[in-house]
Design a protein around this motif. Structure first.
Motif, PDB file in Angstrom:
ATOM      1  N   GLN A 153     -27.128  34.972  73.642  1.00  0.00           N
ATOM      2  CA  GLN A 153     -26.097  35.035  74.667  1.00  0.00           C
ATOM      3  C   GLN A 153     -25.960  36.478  75.131  1.00  0.00           C
ATOM      4  O   GLN A 153     -26.293  37.410  74.385  1.00  0.00           O
ATOM      5  CB  GLN A 153     -24.759  34.536  74.115  1.00  0.00           C
ATOM      6  N   PRO A 154     -25.492  36.687  76.344  1.00  0.00           N
ATOM      7  CA  PRO A 154     -25.314  38.059  76.834  1.00  0.00           C
ATOM      8  C   PRO A 154     -24.222  38.776  76.031  1.00  0.00           C
ATOM      9  O   PRO A 154     -23.179  38.198  75.746  1.00  0.00           O
ATOM     10  CB  PRO A 154     -24.885  37.863  78.293  1.00  0.00           C
ATOM     11  N   LEU A 155     -24.481  40.014  75.649  1.00  0.00           N
ATOM     12  CA  LEU A 155     -23.499  40.832  74.961  1.00  0.00           C
ATOM     13  C   LEU A 155     -23.388  42.167  75.685  1.00  0.00           C
ATOM     14  O   LEU A 155     -24.375  42.664  76.234  1.00  0.00           O
ATOM     15  CB  LEU A 155     -23.911  41.076  73.507  1.00  0.00           C
ATOM     16  N   LYS A 156     -22.204  42.737  75.678  1.00  0.00           N
ATOM     17  CA  LYS A 156     -22.026  44.033  76.333  1.00  0.00           C
ATOM     18  C   LYS A 156     -21.154  44.943  75.476  1.00  0.00           C
ATOM     19  O   LYS A 156     -20.362  44.475  74.648  1.00  0.00           O
ATOM     20  CB  LYS A 156     -21.409  43.857  77.717  1.00  0.00           C
ATOM     21  N   LYS A 157     -21.301  46.221  75.690  1.00  0.00           N
ATOM     22  CA  LYS A 157     -20.563  47.215  74.921  1.00  0.00           C
ATOM     23  C   LYS A 157     -19.070  46.984  75.069  1.00  0.00           C
ATOM     24  O   LYS A 157     -18.559  46.736  76.155  1.00  0.00           O
ATOM     25  CB  LYS A 157     -20.919  48.618  75.400  1.00  0.00           C
ATOM     26  N   GLY A 158     -18.361  47.059  73.948  1.00  0.00           N
ATOM     27  CA  GLY A 158     -16.916  46.854  73.944  1.00  0.00           C
ATOM     28  C   GLY A 158     -16.485  45.422  73.779  1.00  0.00           C
ATOM     29  O   GLY A 158     -15.296  45.152  73.580  1.00  0.00           O
ATOM     30  N   GLN A 159     -17.440  44.482  73.842  1.00  0.00           N
ATOM     31  CA  GLN A 159     -17.088  43.065  73.721  1.00  0.00           C
ATOM     32  C   GLN A 159     -16.630  42.752  72.305  1.00  0.00           C
ATOM     33  O   GLN A 159     -17.247  43.157  71.321  1.00  0.00           O
ATOM     34  CB  GLN A 159     -18.300  42.200  74.077  1.00  0.00           C
ATOM     35  N   LYS A 160     -15.529  42.020  72.200  1.00  0.00           N
ATOM     36  CA  LYS A 160     -14.991  41.606  70.907  1.00  0.00           C
ATOM     37  C   LYS A 160     -15.284  40.122  70.709  1.00  0.00           C
ATOM     38  O   LYS A 160     -15.031  39.320  71.599  1.00  0.00           O
ATOM     39  CB  LYS A 160     -13.486  41.869  70.856  1.00  0.00           C
ATOM     40  N   LEU A 161     -15.818  39.781  69.549  1.00  0.00           N
ATOM     41  CA  LEU A 161     -16.143  38.383  69.275  1.00  0.00           C
ATOM     42  C   LEU A 161     -16.188  38.127  67.785  1.00  0.00           C
ATOM     43  O   LEU A 161     -16.266  39.053  66.977  1.00  0.00           O
ATOM     44  CB  LEU A 161     -17.456  37.987  69.939  1.00  0.00           C
ATOM     45  N   ALA A 162     -16.149  36.857  67.436  1.00  0.00           N
ATOM     46  CA  ALA A 162     -16.221  36.462  66.033  1.00  0.00           C
ATOM     47  C   ALA A 162     -17.675  36.399  65.593  1.00  0.00           C
ATOM     48  O   ALA A 162     -18.574  36.110  66.378  1.00  0.00           O
ATOM     49  CB  ALA A 162     -15.554  35.106  65.840  1.00  0.00           C
ATOM     50  N   GLY A 163     -17.909  36.685  64.329  1.00  0.00           N
ATOM     51  CA  GLY A 163     -19.253  36.615  63.773  1.00  0.00           C
ATOM     52  C   GLY A 163     -19.194  36.354  62.283  1.00  0.00           C
ATOM     53  O   GLY A 163     -18.126  36.064  61.728  1.00  0.00           O
ATOM     54  N   PHE A 164     -20.364  36.470  61.632  1.00  0.00           N
ATOM     55  CA  PHE A 164     -20.456  36.215  60.196  1.00  0.00           C
ATOM     56  C   PHE A 164     -21.391  37.226  59.550  1.00  0.00           C
ATOM     57  O   PHE A 164     -22.282  37.778  60.202  1.00  0.00           O
ATOM     58  CB  PHE A 164     -20.995  34.799  59.930  1.00  0.00           C
ATOM     59  N   ILE A 165     -21.151  37.472  58.272  1.00  0.00           N
ATOM     60  CA  ILE A 165     -22.083  38.275  57.488  1.00  0.00           C
ATOM     61  C   ILE A 165     -23.296  37.406  57.176  1.00  0.00           C
ATOM     62  O   ILE A 165     -23.173  36.404  56.467  1.00  0.00           O
ATOM     63  CB  ILE A 165     -21.446  38.763  56.169  1.00  0.00           C
ATOM     64  N   LYS A 166     -24.438  37.755  57.736  1.00  0.00           N
ATOM     65  CA  LYS A 166     -25.650  37.000  57.434  1.00  0.00           C
ATOM     66  C   LYS A 166     -26.162  37.381  56.052  1.00  0.00           C
ATOM     67  O   LYS A 166     -26.507  36.517  55.245  1.00  0.00           O
ATOM     68  CB  LYS A 166     -26.721  37.289  58.484  1.00  0.00           C
ATOM     69  N   LYS A 167     -26.184  38.701  55.802  1.00  0.00           N
ATOM     70  CA  LYS A 167     -26.708  39.176  54.523  1.00  0.00           C
ATOM     71  C   LYS A 167     -26.202  40.587  54.260  1.00  0.00           C
ATOM     72  O   LYS A 167     -26.096  41.400  55.177  1.00  0.00           O
ATOM     73  CB  LYS A 167     -28.242  39.177  54.557  1.00  0.00           C
ATOM     74  N   ILE A 168     -25.896  40.862  52.997  1.00  0.00           N
ATOM     75  CA  ILE A 168     -25.606  42.235  52.571  1.00  0.00           C
ATOM     76  C   ILE A 168     -26.880  42.783  51.945  1.00  0.00           C
ATOM     77  O   ILE A 168     -27.348  42.279  50.925  1.00  0.00           O
ATOM     78  CB  ILE A 168     -24.452  42.274  51.566  1.00  0.00           C
ATOM     79  N   ARG A 169     -27.463  43.786  52.573  1.00  0.00           N
ATOM     80  CA  ARG A 169     -28.732  44.320  52.111  1.00  0.00           C
ATOM     81  C   ARG A 169     -28.551  45.123  50.817  1.00  0.00           C
ATOM     82  O   ARG A 169     -27.428  45.503  50.470  1.00  0.00           O
ATOM     83  CB  ARG A 169     -29.353  45.207  53.203  1.00  0.00           C
ATOM     84  N   PRO A 170     -29.621  45.388  50.084  1.00  0.00           N
ATOM     85  CA  PRO A 170     -29.501  46.162  48.831  1.00  0.00           C
ATOM     86  C   PRO A 170     -28.847  47.526  49.014  1.00  0.00           C
ATOM     87  O   PRO A 170     -28.219  48.039  48.084  1.00  0.00           O
ATOM     88  CB  PRO A 170     -30.961  46.297  48.368  1.00  0.00           C
ATOM     89  N   ASP A 171     -28.985  48.117  50.225  1.00  0.00           N
ATOM     90  CA  ASP A 171     -28.356  49.419  50.481  1.00  0.00           C
ATOM     91  C   ASP A 171     -26.908  49.281  50.944  1.00  0.00           C
ATOM     92  O   ASP A 171     -26.308  50.238  51.416  1.00  0.00           O
ATOM     93  CB  ASP A 171     -29.170  50.221  51.496  1.00  0.00           C
ATOM     94  N   ARG A 172     -26.337  48.078  50.829  1.00  0.00           N
ATOM     95  CA  ARG A 172     -24.943  47.756  51.161  1.00  0.00           C
ATOM     96  C   ARG A 172     -24.676  47.744  52.659  1.00  0.00           C
ATOM     97  O   ARG A 172     -23.524  47.730  53.087  1.00  0.00           O
ATOM     98  CB  ARG A 172     -23.964  48.732  50.478  1.00  0.00           C
TER      99      ARG A 172
END
Length: 276
Positions: free
Chosen positions: A179-198
């Motif tokens: 989907q189109p995204l632009k700077k400053g846009q606020k939206l809901a999301g999810f943590i897909k993965k926490i990498r080993p470097d946090r």
């Protein structure tokens, strides 16, 4: 305890000379700038107000809610420029100062900028474009799949860099953004993965892949029925056109039409899809 630059719930302690005063704890009595809304409210009633230090170095409160509070990131419009810096519209009568020392790049009146609100050495609220001074790379206390609030900060080679819950940096990979995204846009999301470097990898939808293919299959059938049994889309169509029609990636679309074709529910033609 009063938190300056934030919303607080305070008790009315008195009404004097058409002015409402609130219990500010260690700050003493705090005048409510817009006391009209508190007229007739008895002593002891509690009000949710925004508390800050004004240009006269006085602690004041207002019942108006700003577009952002101290510690938050916001996309705000530059309304004027002065010898002190730029001033931003943050939803209160007195505009918010963006000092020269906190600016990055050219700030232009009438345009927007992404800032983080903070308290300066005098506890006055101000804005900063230097997000890296406040937003951390390493995140803690999150779990894979956890819902978060995102603000898009910039487009990168990998995809999009986003601020997570006003505190941490995260990445949305372009291969997973449909989907189109632009700077400053606020939206809901999810943590897909926490990498080993946090560091945080992000995603905009939490639906499992198989479930998404199934729901897309039904959506294809529904839209085919609405459009007389034919859609001018194939597995070679532009990914953006596919997303605009079905709200999914080209990969999910191809899996869905492949399944429907095997079930003999659709016919794949050179320039489109037809109900069987």
């Amino acid at each position: 305890m009063i938190e300056l630059g934030k919303l607080n719930t305070l008790s009315i302690v008195s009404h004097r000379d058409d002015q409402c005063y609130l219990d500010g704890g260690e700050w003493g009595e705090i005048a409510l700038a817009d006391s009209g809304g508190a007229a007739g409210k008895p002593v002891g009633d509690r009000l949710t107000v925004f508390v800050y230090i004004d240009g006269k170095n006085q602690v004041v409160a207002t019942s108006q809610t700003p577009k952002a509070q101290a510690g938050e990131v916001a996309w705000l419009k530059v309304v004027s420029l002065s010898h002190a810096g730029a001033f931003l519209d943050w939803g209160l009568p007195k505009d918010l100062l963006l000092p020269f020392s906190e600016q990055k790049g050219k700030v232009i009146e009438g345009r927007f900028c992404l800032v983080r609100l903070f308290l300066d050495e005098d506890n006055r609220i101000a804005a900063s474009m230097r997000l890296d001074d406040f937003i951390q790379d390493e995140a803690f206390y999150y779990q894979d799949g956890q819902a978060v609030e995102l603000i898009i900060a910039e487009h990168t080679e990998l995809g999009f860099k986003a601020v997570v819950d006003h505190k941490y940096w995260g990445v949305l990979y372009k291969s997973e953004v449909f989907q189109p995204l632009k700077k400053g846009q606020k939206l809901a999301g999810f943590i897909k993965k926490i990498r080993p470097d946090r560091r945080l990898d992000l995603i905009l939808t939490q639906a499992k892949y198989g479930e998404k293919v199934d729901s897309t299959s039904q959506k294809i059938l529904d839209i085919l029925a609405e459009r007389g049994g034919y859609i001018a889309l194939t597995d070679k169509s532009d990914p953006q056109l596919i997303y605009d029609t079905f709200g999914v990636s080209k990969k999910v679309f191809k899996q869905a039409i492949g399944g429907l074709y095997k079930q003999r529910r659709i016919v794949l033609e050179s320039d489109g899809i037809r109900l069987a």
